[in-house]
Write an enzyme that holds these catalytic residues in place. Structure first.
Site, PDB file in Angstrom:
ATOM      1  N   LYS A 232       0.856  -1.203   0.000  1.00  0.00           N
ATOM      2  CA  LYS A 232       0.000   0.000   0.000  1.00  0.00           C
ATOM      3  C   LYS A 232       0.883   1.241   0.000  1.00  0.00           C
ATOM      4  CE  LYS A 232      -3.286   2.632   2.913  1.00  0.00           C
ATOM      5  NZ  LYS A 232      -4.211   2.628   4.057  1.00  0.00           N
ATOM      6  N   ASP A 237      -2.427  10.205   3.679  1.00  0.00           N
ATOM      7  CA  ASP A 237      -3.837   9.867   3.820  1.00  0.00           C
ATOM      8  C   ASP A 237      -4.536  10.941   4.648  1.00  0.00           C
ATOM      9  OD1 ASP A 237      -6.289   8.697   3.959  1.00  0.00           O
ATOM     10  OD2 ASP A 237      -5.684   6.974   5.191  1.00  0.00           O
ATOM     11  N   LYS A 244      -9.893  13.190   7.914  1.00  0.00           N
ATOM     12  CA  LYS A 244      -9.477  12.773   9.259  1.00  0.00           C
ATOM     13  C   LYS A 244      -9.382  13.995  10.174  1.00  0.00           C
ATOM     14  CE  LYS A 244      -6.502   8.825   7.960  1.00  0.00           C
ATOM     15  NZ  LYS A 244      -7.172   7.723   8.649  1.00  0.00           N
ATOM     16  N   ASP A 255       1.555   6.191   5.640  1.00  0.00           N
ATOM     17  CA  ASP A 255       0.568   5.300   5.026  1.00  0.00           C
ATOM     18  C   ASP A 255       1.101   4.618   3.760  1.00  0.00           C
ATOM     19  OD1 ASP A 255      -1.867   4.148   5.570  1.00  0.00           O
ATOM     20  OD2 ASP A 255      -3.029   5.571   4.393  1.00  0.00           O
ATOM     21  N   ASP A 314     -12.012   7.401   3.364  1.00  0.00           N
ATOM     22  CA  ASP A 314     -10.833   7.103   4.195  1.00  0.00           C
ATOM     23  C   ASP A 314     -10.474   5.613   4.143  1.00  0.00           C
ATOM     24  OD1 ASP A 314      -8.731   7.603   5.853  1.00  0.00           O
ATOM     25  OD2 ASP A 314      -9.934   7.914   7.677  1.00  0.00           O
ATOM     26  N   GLU A 316      -9.379   3.966   1.722  1.00  0.00           N
ATOM     27  CA  GLU A 316      -8.830   4.070   0.366  1.00  0.00           C
ATOM     28  C   GLU A 316      -7.819   2.982   0.050  1.00  0.00           C
ATOM     29  OE1 GLU A 316      -7.640   5.568   2.945  1.00  0.00           O
ATOM     30  OE2 GLU A 316      -5.513   5.081   2.726  1.00  0.00           O
ATOM     31  N   ARG A 318      -7.689  -0.221   0.650  1.00  0.00           N
ATOM     32  CA  ARG A 318      -8.244  -1.468   0.099  1.00  0.00           C
ATOM     33  C   ARG A 318      -8.643  -1.290  -1.359  1.00  0.00           C
ATOM     34  NH1 ARG A 318     -12.807  -1.533   4.669  1.00  0.00           N
ATOM     35  NH2 ARG A 318     -11.065  -0.552   5.761  1.00  0.00           N
TER      36      ARG A 318
HETATM   37  N1  BES Z   1      -4.398   4.470   6.795  1.00  0.00           N
HETATM   38  C1  BES Z   1      -5.595   4.262   7.525  1.00  0.00           C
HETATM   39  C2  BES Z   1      -5.443   3.196   8.604  1.00  0.00           C
HETATM   40  C3  BES Z   1      -4.561   3.516   9.769  1.00  0.00           C
HETATM   41  C4  BES Z   1      -4.960   4.447  10.703  1.00  0.00           C
HETATM   42  C5  BES Z   1      -3.383   2.845   9.943  1.00  0.00           C
HETATM   43  C6  BES Z   1      -4.166   4.721  11.781  1.00  0.00           C
HETATM   44  C7  BES Z   1      -2.592   3.107  11.016  1.00  0.00           C
HETATM   45  C8  BES Z   1      -2.978   4.053  11.942  1.00  0.00           C
HETATM   46  C9  BES Z   1      -6.712   3.786   6.606  1.00  0.00           C
HETATM   47  O1  BES Z   1      -6.674   4.272   5.323  1.00  0.00           O
HETATM   48  C10 BES Z   1      -7.999   4.232   7.231  1.00  0.00           C
HETATM   49  O2  BES Z   1      -8.155   5.400   7.414  1.00  0.00           O
HETATM   50  N2  BES Z   1      -8.856   3.283   7.557  1.00  0.00           N
HETATM   51  C11 BES Z   1     -10.081   3.564   8.195  1.00  0.00           C
HETATM   52  C12 BES Z   1     -11.132   2.670   7.580  1.00  0.00           C
HETATM   53  C13 BES Z   1     -12.540   3.010   7.978  1.00  0.00           C
HETATM   54  C14 BES Z   1     -12.956   4.302   7.332  1.00  0.00           C
HETATM   55  C15 BES Z   1     -13.454   1.883   7.528  1.00  0.00           C
HETATM   56  C16 BES Z   1      -9.937   3.282   9.680  1.00  0.00           C
HETATM   57  O3  BES Z   1      -9.264   2.325  10.037  1.00  0.00           O
HETATM   58  O4  BES Z   1     -10.490   4.055  10.475  1.00  0.00           O
HETATM   59 ZN    ZN Z   2      -4.788   4.774   4.581  1.00  0.00          ZN
HETATM   60 ZN    ZN Z   3      -7.662   6.119   5.064  1.00  0.00          ZN
END
Ligand code: BES
Ligand code: ZN
Ligand code: ZN
Length: 466
Positions: A232, A237, A244, A255, A314, A316, A318
Site C-alpha cells: 500500500k 492519507d 481525518k 501510510d 478514508d 482508500e 483497500r
Molecule cells: N491508513 C488508515 C489506517 C490507519 C490508521 C493505519 C491509523 C494506522 C494508523 C486507513 O486508510 C484508514 O483510514 N482506515 C479507516 C477505515 C474506515 C474508514 C473503515 C480506519 O481504520 O479508520
Molecule cells: Zn490509509
Molecule cells: Zn484512510
C-alpha cells in the site's frame, strides 16, 4: 538501501585481541559471576551499585583508568534488543560479546546496528560515539549489513514527510533498487491508469496534484516460482472528503509503509538471489481533498470488474490494493503477499507493535507463527472470518468499501474486502500493521519501523532456498 560506511563503521570485522569484553549478566547469576572477578573489579561494581537489573551498564576500568570491561544487567531474561542502547551509551572503542550464545550474536549485532539509526535528512544530529562491535569471523556479516540497510531504508522511506515522498519519489526509489539488481521497473502514471484499466487506483489518486502511479518491478528467472509482493503506497492519507481529524492525520505520511516493506523485502530477496521470479506491485497515491477528489457515495469501478460503492473515502487503501491484487493474481503466482497500514482497527486489536496477518492457508499460518518466534520478529494471525463477508453488501454496487452492518471487526472486514479480489486465498498472505514505533525502545526509535520484514524474509528463504 545500500550498505553505507555509517553501517560498516559500527562493526569491527578483523579479530582484535584487546577488544573490550561485554558481559551480559542475569540477576540470578550475579553472585556466581561476581566470584570470578578481581577484588578491584568488584569494588567498582559495588561503588556503582550494579544489581544486574535490565538497563544497567557499568564500564570497569583497569588500574590505569582505561576502559577494560563492560558489565550490563539483563534482569530476569536476556534481551538482545538492549544492544540497541549500548551502541549509544558506550564510549568509542572496540567491544566484543562475552558468553553469548552463537545464534544470539547475530541478533545482538542487529540491535546494535539498528540502535545507531538516526533520521538525519533534515536535522544534522551528532552521530553515535564510535563504539564498534567486533563480529566473530563465522558470522555472515554481509547478510547482517544488508538487513540493517534494508531496515534503515524502510525507516527513512516512512519518516520522510509526504512532500518529499510522493508517488514519483517512491517510483524513483523503486528504480534505484531495480538498477542495483538489474531488475526492470516501470510505472503507469496519471490518466494512463484509466486506459490500462486501474480505475480504483486512479479514483483514489485523482484528487491530488501528484499523479497516482502503479509501480511494477520485475526480477529473476521466469522458470522460477512466481513471488509477488504488493505494498500500500498511500503517500499521504488525509482521509479524503471523509477528512481525518488533526490527531489522526498527523502521522499519515506513514501510510506508504506497506510499499516500503514490499521494496525492502524485494531488496532482501534479490540480494540473497532467492530462486524466484519476483514481482513488486505498488499502487502509489495521495488520498487528498480537492474538487477532483472521489466522493462518499460514488460508485467506482475496479480492474476485476466489480463495482464498489464508496462508503468512506478514508477506506482508500483497500481500493488501490484491489486493483494491484487483481493484476498480481492474473499471473497465477506461487505466492502473493501484501503489506498495508490498512486499518486503525488492527492497531486497536493488537496494539502498535504486533502486526496481523491473514491467509487462507493453514500451513502458511502455522509456519509464520513458527518463523515469527525463531526470527524474533513478532506477528500473529487474524481470521478471514467468512460470516462477516456480507457486511460488505451494497444496495447499488457489487460491494461497499466499508462495513454497512457493523462498526466492529474492521481489520477483518478490510481483509475480507481484499479477499474478494483474490481467487485462491491459499496462496495469499495479507499483512495489516502500523509500521510505526509510538514509543522509543532500545534499537527502535520513535517513527517508521520495519515490522515482520525479518520474519517474511526468513519464511521466504525457508520456502525457496534449495
Ligand atoms: N491508513 C488508515 C489506517 C490507519 C490508521 C493505519 C491509523 C494506522 C494508523 C486507513 O486508510 C484508514 O483510514 N482506515 C479507516 C477505515 C474506515 C474508514 C473503515 C480506519 O481504520 O479508520
Ligand atoms: Zn490509509
Ligand atoms: Zn484512510
Amino acid at each position: 538501501m545500500l550498505v553505507t560506511d555509517d553501517i560498516k563503521s559500527l562493526f569491527q570485522l578483523r579479530p582484535q585481541a584487546d577488544a573490550i569484553p561485554i558481559d551480559v549478566v542475569l540477576t540470578e547469576q550475579l553472585e556466581s559471576w561476581l566470584d570470578k572477578l578481581t577484588v578491584f573489579q568488584r569494588r567498582q561494581l559495588q561503588a556503582q551499585n550494579f544489581r544486574a537489573e535490565s538497563g544497567e551498564l557499568v564500564v570497569l576500568v583497569d588500574i590505569n583508568g582505561h576502559a577494560a570491561h563492560v558489565c550490563v544487567g539483563a534482569g530476569k531474561q536476556e534481551d538482545f534488543w538492549s544492544a540497541g542502547a549500548w551502541v549509544r551509551q558506550l564510549p568509542a572503542g572496540v567491544y566484543c560479546l562475552n558468553h553469548v550464545q552463537q545464534d544470539f550474536i547475530f541478533h545482538y549485532a542487529l540491535a546494535w546496528g539498528l540502535g545507531a539509526y538516526i533520521f538525519s535528512r533534515y536535522k544534522k544530529s551528532s552521530k553515535v560515539s564510535g563504539a564498534k562491535l567486533m563480529l566473530p569471523c563465522q558470522l555472515d556479516y554481509k547478510a547482517l549489513f544488508t538487513l540493517i540497510a534494508s531496515i534503515y531504508w524502510v525507516r527513512d522511506l516512512i519518516n520522510t514527510p509526504a512532500e518529499d515522498m510522493m508517488p514519483q519519489h517512491l517510483f524513483t526509489e523503486a528504480k534505484t533498487l531495480a538498477k542495483q539488481h538489474k531488475a526492470s521497473c516501470k510505472a503507469i502514471v496519471g490518466d494512463k491508469l484509466l486506459g490500462k484499466n486501474y480505475p480504483a487506483v486512479h479514483a483514489v489518486g485523482r484528487g491530488s496534484h501528484q499523479s497516482p502511479h502503479l509501480i511494477d518491478l520485475q526480477w529473476g528467472n521466469s522458470n522460477h516460482p512466481k513471488l509477488t509482493l504488493v505494498g500500500k503506497g498511500v503517500c499521504y492519507d488525509t482521509g479524503g472528503l471523509n477528512l481525518k481529524l488533526g490527531t489522526g492525520m498527523l502521522t499519515m505520511k506513514k501510510d506508504m509503509g506497506g510499499a516500503a516493506h514490499a521494496l525492502a523485502l524485494a531488496h532482501l530477496v534479490m540480494s540473497h538471489k532467492l530462486p524466484v521470479r519476483l514481482r513488486v506491485l505498488i499502487p502509489a497515491v495521495e488520498n487528498a481533498i480537492s474538487d477532483h477528489a472521489y466522493r462518499p457515495g460514488d460508485v467506482i469501478q475496479t480492474r476485476a470488474g466489480l463495482s464498489v460503492e464508496v462508503g468512506n473515502t478514508d477506506a482508500e487503501g483497500r481500493l488501490i490494493l484491489a486493483d494491484a491484487l487483481t493484476e498480481a493474481e492474473s499471473e497465477d503466482p506461487d505466492l502473493m503477499i501484501d503489506f498495508a497500514t490498512l486499518t486503525g482497527a488492527q492497531r486497536i486489536a493488537f496494539g502498535g507493535s504486533l502486526p496481523a496477518f491473514f491467509t487462507g492457508n493453514d500451513k502458511i499460518m502455522t509456519d509464520l507463527i513458527r518463523y515469527a518466534s525463531s526470527s524474533h520478529d513478532p506477528a500473529w494471525p487474524m481470521p478471514l472470518f467468512q460470516p462477516y463477508d456480507h457486511y460488505l453488501d451494497s444496495h447499488i454496487a457489487d460491494l461497499s468499501n466499508i462495513s454497512t452492518k457493523s462498526a466492529h471487526g474492521g481489520a477483518i472486514v478490510a481483509a475480507l474486502f481484499l479477499g474478494r479480489f483474490v481467487q485462491d486465498k491459499t496462496r495469499w498472505i495479507h499483512f495489516d500493521f502500523s509500521a510505526w514505533n509510538e514509543q522509543a525502545l532500545p534499537g527502535r526509535p520513535v517513527g517508521g519501523e520495519a515490522m515482520a520484514l525479518r520474519l517474511m524474509f526468513a519464511y521466504l528463504e525457508g520456502r525457496y532456498s534449495s
